[in-house]
Write an enzyme that holds these catalytic residues in place. Structure first.
Site, PDB file in Angstrom:
ATOM      1  N   GLN A 131       0.829  -1.207   0.000  1.00  0.00           N
ATOM      2  CA  GLN A 131       0.000   0.000   0.000  1.00  0.00           C
ATOM      3  C   GLN A 131       0.861   1.255   0.000  1.00  0.00           C
ATOM      4  O   GLN A 131       1.538   1.538   0.991  1.00  0.00           O
ATOM      5  CB  GLN A 131      -0.880  -0.005   1.266  1.00  0.00           C
ATOM      6  CG  GLN A 131      -1.716   1.229   1.471  1.00  0.00           C
ATOM      7  CD  GLN A 131      -2.370   1.268   2.852  1.00  0.00           C
ATOM      8  OE1 GLN A 131      -1.826   0.723   3.807  1.00  0.00           O
ATOM      9  NE2 GLN A 131      -3.523   1.887   2.963  1.00  0.00           N
ATOM     10  N   GLY A 132       0.830   2.012  -1.084  1.00  0.00           N
ATOM     11  CA  GLY A 132       1.640   3.227  -1.185  1.00  0.00           C
ATOM     12  C   GLY A 132       0.799   4.459  -0.916  1.00  0.00           C
ATOM     13  O   GLY A 132       0.414   5.170  -1.845  1.00  0.00           O
ATOM     14  N   TYR A 133       0.508   4.700   0.354  1.00  0.00           N
ATOM     15  CA  TYR A 133      -0.266   5.885   0.736  1.00  0.00           C
ATOM     16  C   TYR A 133       0.657   6.916   1.405  1.00  0.00           C
ATOM     17  O   TYR A 133       0.823   8.014   0.931  1.00  0.00           O
ATOM     18  CB  TYR A 133      -1.378   5.502   1.731  1.00  0.00           C
ATOM     19  CG  TYR A 133      -2.673   4.981   1.132  1.00  0.00           C
ATOM     20  CD1 TYR A 133      -2.702   4.336  -0.089  1.00  0.00           C
ATOM     21  CD2 TYR A 133      -3.880   5.127   1.812  1.00  0.00           C
ATOM     22  CE1 TYR A 133      -3.889   3.850  -0.616  1.00  0.00           C
ATOM     23  CE2 TYR A 133      -5.074   4.655   1.295  1.00  0.00           C
ATOM     24  CZ  TYR A 133      -5.080   4.010   0.080  1.00  0.00           C
ATOM     25  OH  TYR A 133      -6.255   3.539  -0.418  1.00  0.00           O
ATOM     26  N   SER A 134       1.263   6.519   2.561  1.00  0.00           N
ATOM     27  CA  SER A 134       1.990   7.490   3.393  1.00  0.00           C
ATOM     28  C   SER A 134       3.241   8.025   2.715  1.00  0.00           C
ATOM     29  O   SER A 134       3.927   7.312   1.989  1.00  0.00           O
ATOM     30  CB  SER A 134       2.412   6.829   4.708  1.00  0.00           C
ATOM     31  OG  SER A 134       1.300   6.285   5.348  1.00  0.00           O
ATOM     32  N   SER A 166       4.595  -1.233   4.113  1.00  0.00           N
ATOM     33  CA  SER A 166       4.758  -2.612   4.608  1.00  0.00           C
ATOM     34  C   SER A 166       4.860  -3.568   3.433  1.00  0.00           C
ATOM     35  O   SER A 166       4.118  -3.434   2.457  1.00  0.00           O
ATOM     36  CB  SER A 166       3.559  -3.018   5.470  1.00  0.00           C
ATOM     37  OG  SER A 166       3.373  -2.129   6.522  1.00  0.00           O
ATOM     38  N   GLU A 249      -9.276  -1.700   5.368  1.00  0.00           N
ATOM     39  CA  GLU A 249      -8.068  -1.870   6.174  1.00  0.00           C
ATOM     40  C   GLU A 249      -8.411  -1.834   7.668  1.00  0.00           C
ATOM     41  O   GLU A 249      -7.924  -2.645   8.445  1.00  0.00           O
ATOM     42  CB  GLU A 249      -7.056  -0.760   5.846  1.00  0.00           C
ATOM     43  CG  GLU A 249      -5.779  -0.872   6.677  1.00  0.00           C
ATOM     44  CD  GLU A 249      -4.740   0.190   6.330  1.00  0.00           C
ATOM     45  OE1 GLU A 249      -5.116   1.257   5.829  1.00  0.00           O
ATOM     46  OE2 GLU A 249      -3.548  -0.068   6.584  1.00  0.00           O
TER      47      GLU A 249
HETATM   48  C1  LIG Z   1       3.406  -0.811  11.551  1.00  0.00           C
HETATM   49  C2  LIG Z   1       3.024   0.214  10.529  1.00  0.00           C
HETATM   50  C3  LIG Z   1       2.749  -0.182   9.239  1.00  0.00           C
HETATM   51  C4  LIG Z   1       2.410   0.769   8.270  1.00  0.00           C
HETATM   52  N1  LIG Z   1       2.177   0.333   6.989  1.00  0.00           N
HETATM   53  C5  LIG Z   1       1.870   1.247   6.032  1.00  0.00           C
HETATM   54  C6  LIG Z   1       1.697   0.830   4.671  1.00  0.00           C
HETATM   55  O1  LIG Z   1       1.809  -0.357   4.349  1.00  0.00           O
HETATM   56  N2  LIG Z   1       1.418   1.758   3.764  1.00  0.00           N
HETATM   57  C7  LIG Z   1       1.265   3.078   4.068  1.00  0.00           C
HETATM   58  O2  LIG Z   1       0.966   3.857   3.182  1.00  0.00           O
HETATM   59  N3  LIG Z   1       1.454   3.519   5.341  1.00  0.00           N
HETATM   60  C8  LIG Z   1       1.751   2.636   6.326  1.00  0.00           C
HETATM   61  N4  LIG Z   1       1.960   3.053   7.620  1.00  0.00           N
HETATM   62  C9  LIG Z   1       1.912   4.488   7.910  1.00  0.00           C
HETATM   63  C10 LIG Z   1       0.722   4.915   8.756  1.00  0.00           C
HETATM   64  O3  LIG Z   1      -0.461   4.905   8.025  1.00  0.00           O
HETATM   65  C11 LIG Z   1       1.068   6.309   9.308  1.00  0.00           C
HETATM   66  O4  LIG Z   1       2.164   6.137  10.194  1.00  0.00           O
HETATM   67  C12 LIG Z   1      -0.076   6.943  10.063  1.00  0.00           C
HETATM   68  O5  LIG Z   1      -1.108   7.297   9.166  1.00  0.00           O
HETATM   69  C13 LIG Z   1       0.365   8.175  10.856  1.00  0.00           C
HETATM   70  O6  LIG Z   1       1.051   9.063  10.042  1.00  0.00           O
HETATM   71  P1  LIG Z   1       2.477   9.692  10.467  1.00  0.00           P
HETATM   72  O7  LIG Z   1       3.372   8.577  10.865  1.00  0.00           O
HETATM   73  O8  LIG Z   1       2.917  10.601   9.350  1.00  0.00           O
HETATM   74  O9  LIG Z   1       2.174  10.542  11.768  1.00  0.00           O
HETATM   75  P2  LIG Z   1       1.599  12.064  11.879  1.00  0.00           P
HETATM   76  O10 LIG Z   1       0.478  12.188  10.939  1.00  0.00           O
HETATM   77  O11 LIG Z   1       2.805  12.960  11.676  1.00  0.00           O
HETATM   78  O12 LIG Z   1       1.126  12.095  13.341  1.00  0.00           O
HETATM   79  C14 LIG Z   1       1.988  12.282  14.474  1.00  0.00           C
HETATM   80  C15 LIG Z   1       1.097  12.305  15.725  1.00  0.00           C
HETATM   81  O13 LIG Z   1       0.188  13.430  15.668  1.00  0.00           O
HETATM   82  C16 LIG Z   1      -1.160  12.983  15.804  1.00  0.00           C
HETATM   83  N5  LIG Z   1      -2.050  13.768  14.941  1.00  0.00           N
HETATM   84  C17 LIG Z   1      -1.851  14.105  13.641  1.00  0.00           C
HETATM   85  N6  LIG Z   1      -2.896  14.810  13.177  1.00  0.00           N
HETATM   86  C18 LIG Z   1      -3.810  14.894  14.194  1.00  0.00           C
HETATM   87  C19 LIG Z   1      -5.099  15.480  14.329  1.00  0.00           C
HETATM   88  N7  LIG Z   1      -5.690  16.111  13.315  1.00  0.00           N
HETATM   89  N8  LIG Z   1      -5.724  15.366  15.524  1.00  0.00           N
HETATM   90  C20 LIG Z   1      -5.145  14.716  16.580  1.00  0.00           C
HETATM   91  N9  LIG Z   1      -3.917  14.139  16.500  1.00  0.00           N
HETATM   92  C21 LIG Z   1      -3.257  14.231  15.334  1.00  0.00           C
HETATM   93  C22 LIG Z   1      -1.138  11.529  15.337  1.00  0.00           C
HETATM   94  O14 LIG Z   1      -2.230  10.790  15.861  1.00  0.00           O
HETATM   95  C23 LIG Z   1       0.213  11.051  15.867  1.00  0.00           C
HETATM   96  O15 LIG Z   1       0.121  10.690  17.211  1.00  0.00           O
HETATM   97  C24 LIG Z   1       2.322   2.139   8.615  1.00  0.00           C
HETATM   98  C25 LIG Z   1       2.605   2.549   9.922  1.00  0.00           C
HETATM   99  C26 LIG Z   1       2.963   1.599  10.875  1.00  0.00           C
HETATM  100  C27 LIG Z   1       3.268   2.076  12.247  1.00  0.00           C
END
Ligand SMILES: Cc1cc2nc3c(=O)[nH]c(=O)nc-3n(C[C@H](O)[C@H](O)[C@H](O)COP(=O)(O)OP(=O)(O)OC[C@H]3O[C@@H](n4cnc5c(N)ncnc54)[C@H](O)[C@@H]3O)c2cc1C
Length: 397
Positions: A131-134, A166, A249
């Protein structure tokens, strides 16, 4: 309230149990019930073989329509299948992101050619998906993504970077969000495309998680050409398709049966280990904690049954998937934390150490379940969704 299953469904469960007892891989071959390590090619091959065996027996994606390789099975049968796989500690399916995320999305939004091309190989694990989202600047605020796709003849030309992808190191295909109109409002100019991971210009760099496993990766795109026929849904309207995948998901990440299984392991541990010379399960502080956790598990089970009943009666799931994702992932982490506290100084012992418990999986699960609270949308984001869309509360500042 009648919570019993129909006779035919119980029969399905009996047949499935008999089949599982006969065909489950031996312990050690695939670390039944644990998370798969992508670093070991033999285990990856064994995991693919396991999915193929399950598929041949008719136990993969049974809810999909028959014309796409499923059996059009009811939601009750799908639930029974999921429950039994977990209860028997069957190995996690390697093709889960294909089966549970992009597959159902293609069934709803894909063209007939895309369904015929991609769905069969998802079922047999011949093609693994990621999944290429983040991106570095687009996690919770996913619509800020910057990876660009420019149209050039019959192709998109893609440049940019994804992160936390992942399984990208073993994936054959990626379902990916790209920006196709940089001038449109941020939710409008996004498209959903399918990318062959062998295309020139793609670099995958594994990242080692705190569990010690390279579970996810950085993925870089440098002038990567993707045929326009790999667009899913309409150009610039990928946000709708992306949300359909996100909903699947969240459901995938929430398994009440798995949580109950983890809880059972914790109770068994408390009944066996001692604390201050008595069984931990007799210590009032531990008992209180176990009771609190089990109450949360029970509440979650009833919520899942309500969701099942809603699905059977055709009622909208609403924000149910967000509630499931939020509650089960946090509960799993809290159960692991309780296990580590009971184990005390034995808690951090790793696999193969003398006196290790559960082959060292308590500390590993403790770290992994923390990741699950973040992946698929963090707890804070699920709370925002529940508050705004479920309870109708105003948006925060
Ligand atoms: C084990 C694992 C597997 C993953 N696998 C994939 C994958 O296969 N493909 C993919 O695309 N992504 C994947 N991800 C990424 C995951 O979707 C992101 O880590 C997640 O969406 C959070 O984004 P970020 O890490 O940029 O944190 P940020 O968005 O930078 O957030 C940092 C902190 O701020 C808080 N925060 C941010 N905005 C708000 C708000 N509006 N209100 C309250 N709190 C807020 C968050 O909750 C968090 O605690 C994976 C992540 C993990 C940990």
């Amino acid at each position: 309230m009648d919570l019993s299953y129909a006779k035919e469904d119980e029969e399905f469960r009996r047949e499935l149990r008999a089949w599982l007892r006969k065909h489950l891989p031996k312990r050690g071959e695939l670390d039944g019930g644990e998370n798969l390590s992508y670093a070991d090619p033999r285990r990856v091959q064994a995991a693919k073989a396991w999915q193929r065996t399950l598929y041949k027996a008719g136990y993969v994606a049974i809810g999909w329509p028959k014309e796409y390789g499923g059996q059009g099975a009811s939601i009750v049968r799908q639930t029974i299948l999921n429950e039994e796989l977990v209860l028997h500690r069957a190995p996690t399916l390697i093709g889960m992101m294909g089966i549970q995320m992009v597959g159902p999305t293609l069934i709803t939004h894909g063209t007939e050619e895309q369904k015929k091309r991609f769905l069969p190989k998802i079922l047999t694990a011949d093609e693994i998906w990621c999944q290429g989202y983040s991106e570095p600047g687009a996690g919770s605020d996913l619509a800020s993504l910057k990876t660009r796709a420019e149209i050039d003849g019959d192709d998109f030309v893609i440049n940019g970077q994804k992160v936390w992808t992942s399984a990208a190191q073993i994936a054959d295909w990626m379902f990916c969000l790209v920006r196709t109109d940089p001038n449109a409002p941020k939710h409008k100019g996004i498209s959903y495309v399918l990318i062959d991971m062998k295309t020139p210009g793609i670099t995958v760099r594994p990242l080692v998680q705190m569990t010690g496993e390279p579970g996810f990766n950085e993925v870089f795109f440098n002038d990567v050409r993707v045929p326009r026929t790999n667009l899913v849904g309409k150009l610039n309207e990928g946000w709708l398709v992306a949300n359909s995948t996100l909903h699947h998901e969240r459901n995938m990440l929430a398994s009440t049966t798995r949580t109950q299984q983890l809880m059972n392991d914790l109770i068994e541990l408390a009944q066996r280990r001692t604390r201050n010379g008595v069984k931990a399960s007799r210590d009032p502080v531990v008992r209180q904690r176990l009771a609190d956790l089990q109450i949360r598990v029970e509440a979650m089970k009833y919520h899942s049954l309500k969701q099942l009943s809603d699905a059977i009666h055709g009622r909208s799931p609403g924000i149910g998937a967000s509630i499931n994702k939020l509650v089960t992932t946090e509960l799993n982490h809290d159960i692991c934390a309780a296990a580590l506290d009971i184990l005390g100084s034995f808690g951090p012992l790793a696999k193969n150490a003398p006196h290790v418990e559960r082959r060292g999986s308590w500390p590993k699960d403790h770290m992994f379940t923390l990741g699950m609270i973040i992946g698929g949308g963090t707890s804070q984001i699920q709370k925002n969704i529940i508050a705004e869309r479920g309870l109708g509360l105003p948006k925060g500042a």
